[in-house]
Write a protein that holds these residues in place. Structure first.
Motif, short mmCIF file in Angstrom:
data_model
loop_
_atom_site.label_atom_id
_atom_site.label_comp_id
_atom_site.label_asym_id
_atom_site.label_seq_id
_atom_site.Cartn_x
_atom_site.Cartn_y
_atom_site.Cartn_z
N SER A 148 0.82 -1.22 0.00
CA SER A 148 0.00 0.00 0.00
C SER A 148 0.85 1.26 0.00
O SER A 148 0.50 2.25 -0.64
CB SER A 148 -0.96 0.00 1.18
OG SER A 148 -0.27 -0.01 2.40
N GLN A 149 1.97 1.26 0.67
CA GLN A 149 2.86 2.42 0.68
C GLN A 149 3.44 2.66 -0.71
O GLN A 149 3.48 3.79 -1.20
CB GLN A 149 3.97 2.24 1.70
CG GLN A 149 4.86 3.46 1.84
CD GLN A 149 5.92 3.26 2.92
OE1 GLN A 149 6.07 2.17 3.46
NE2 GLN A 149 6.66 4.30 3.20
N GLN A 150 3.86 1.60 -1.37
CA GLN A 150 4.41 1.72 -2.72
C GLN A 150 3.32 2.19 -3.68
O GLN A 150 3.57 3.01 -4.57
CB GLN A 150 4.96 0.37 -3.17
CG GLN A 150 5.63 0.41 -4.53
CD GLN A 150 6.15 -0.96 -4.92
OE1 GLN A 150 5.85 -1.97 -4.29
NE2 GLN A 150 6.91 -1.00 -6.00
N LEU A 151 2.12 1.70 -3.49
CA LEU A 151 1.00 2.12 -4.34
C LEU A 151 0.72 3.61 -4.17
O LEU A 151 0.53 4.34 -5.16
CB LEU A 151 -0.25 1.30 -4.01
CG LEU A 151 -1.51 1.64 -4.77
CD1 LEU A 151 -1.33 1.41 -6.26
CD2 LEU A 151 -2.67 0.81 -4.24
N ASP A 152 0.71 4.09 -2.94
CA ASP A 152 0.49 5.51 -2.68
C ASP A 152 1.58 6.37 -3.32
O ASP A 152 1.28 7.42 -3.90
CB ASP A 152 0.44 5.79 -1.17
CG ASP A 152 -0.83 5.26 -0.53
OD1 ASP A 152 -1.82 5.01 -1.26
OD2 ASP A 152 -0.84 5.09 0.71
N GLN A 153 2.81 5.93 -3.24
CA GLN A 153 3.91 6.68 -3.86
C GLN A 153 3.75 6.73 -5.37
O GLN A 153 3.96 7.77 -6.01
CB GLN A 153 5.25 6.05 -3.50
CG GLN A 153 5.66 6.25 -2.06
CD GLN A 153 6.92 5.49 -1.71
OE1 GLN A 153 7.42 4.68 -2.49
NE2 GLN A 153 7.46 5.75 -0.52
N THR A 154 3.36 5.63 -5.96
CA THR A 154 3.17 5.58 -7.41
C THR A 154 2.01 6.46 -7.82
O THR A 154 2.09 7.18 -8.82
CB THR A 154 2.91 4.12 -7.86
OG1 THR A 154 4.00 3.30 -7.44
CG2 THR A 154 2.76 4.04 -9.36
N LEU A 155 0.94 6.45 -7.05
CA LEU A 155 -0.22 7.29 -7.37
C LEU A 155 0.13 8.77 -7.27
O LEU A 155 -0.34 9.58 -8.07
CB LEU A 155 -1.39 6.95 -6.45
CG LEU A 155 -2.08 5.61 -6.73
CD1 LEU A 155 -3.13 5.33 -5.65
CD2 LEU A 155 -2.68 5.56 -8.10
N GLU A 156 0.94 9.13 -6.29
CA GLU A 156 1.37 10.52 -6.16
C GLU A 156 2.23 10.93 -7.35
O GLU A 156 2.11 12.04 -7.86
CB GLU A 156 2.16 10.71 -4.86
CG GLU A 156 1.30 10.75 -3.63
CD GLU A 156 2.12 10.90 -2.35
OE1 GLU A 156 3.30 11.31 -2.44
OE2 GLU A 156 1.59 10.60 -1.28
N ARG A 157 3.10 10.04 -7.78
CA ARG A 157 4.01 10.35 -8.88
C ARG A 157 3.25 10.50 -10.20
O ARG A 157 3.62 11.30 -11.05
CB ARG A 157 5.06 9.25 -9.01
CG ARG A 157 6.18 9.66 -9.92
CD ARG A 157 7.31 8.64 -10.02
NE ARG A 157 7.38 7.70 -8.94
CZ ARG A 157 7.82 6.46 -9.06
NH1 ARG A 157 8.21 6.02 -10.22
NH2 ARG A 157 7.87 5.66 -8.03
#
Length: 63
Positions: free
Chosen positions: A16-25
């Motif tokens: 979920s943390q990696q997903l949030d970072q990707t969505l922000e990017r």
């Protein structure tokens, strides 16, 4: 066997943390807003140039 399957499923889940970072990017709304703002800024500059040319032509025709 069920524990092995469960572990495989857990290892394949998206972090979920990696997903949030990707969505922000790759925030599509933000990218579209930036693109629109750039186009709007270029359009305003073009509008200013057009008005300047129009006024110069009017000045030269009347002068």
């Amino acid at each position: 066997m069920p524990d092995e399957i469960h572990n495989q499923i857990e290892s394949l889940k998206t972090d979920s943390q990696q997903l949030d970072q990707t969505l922000e990017r790759y925030d599509i709304d933000e990218l579209l807003e930036n693109e629109f703002n750039q186009i709007d800024q270029q359009f305003r500059q073009l509008e200013i140039q057009y008005q300047s040319l129009k006024n110069a032509r009017r000045f030269l025709n009347n002068g």
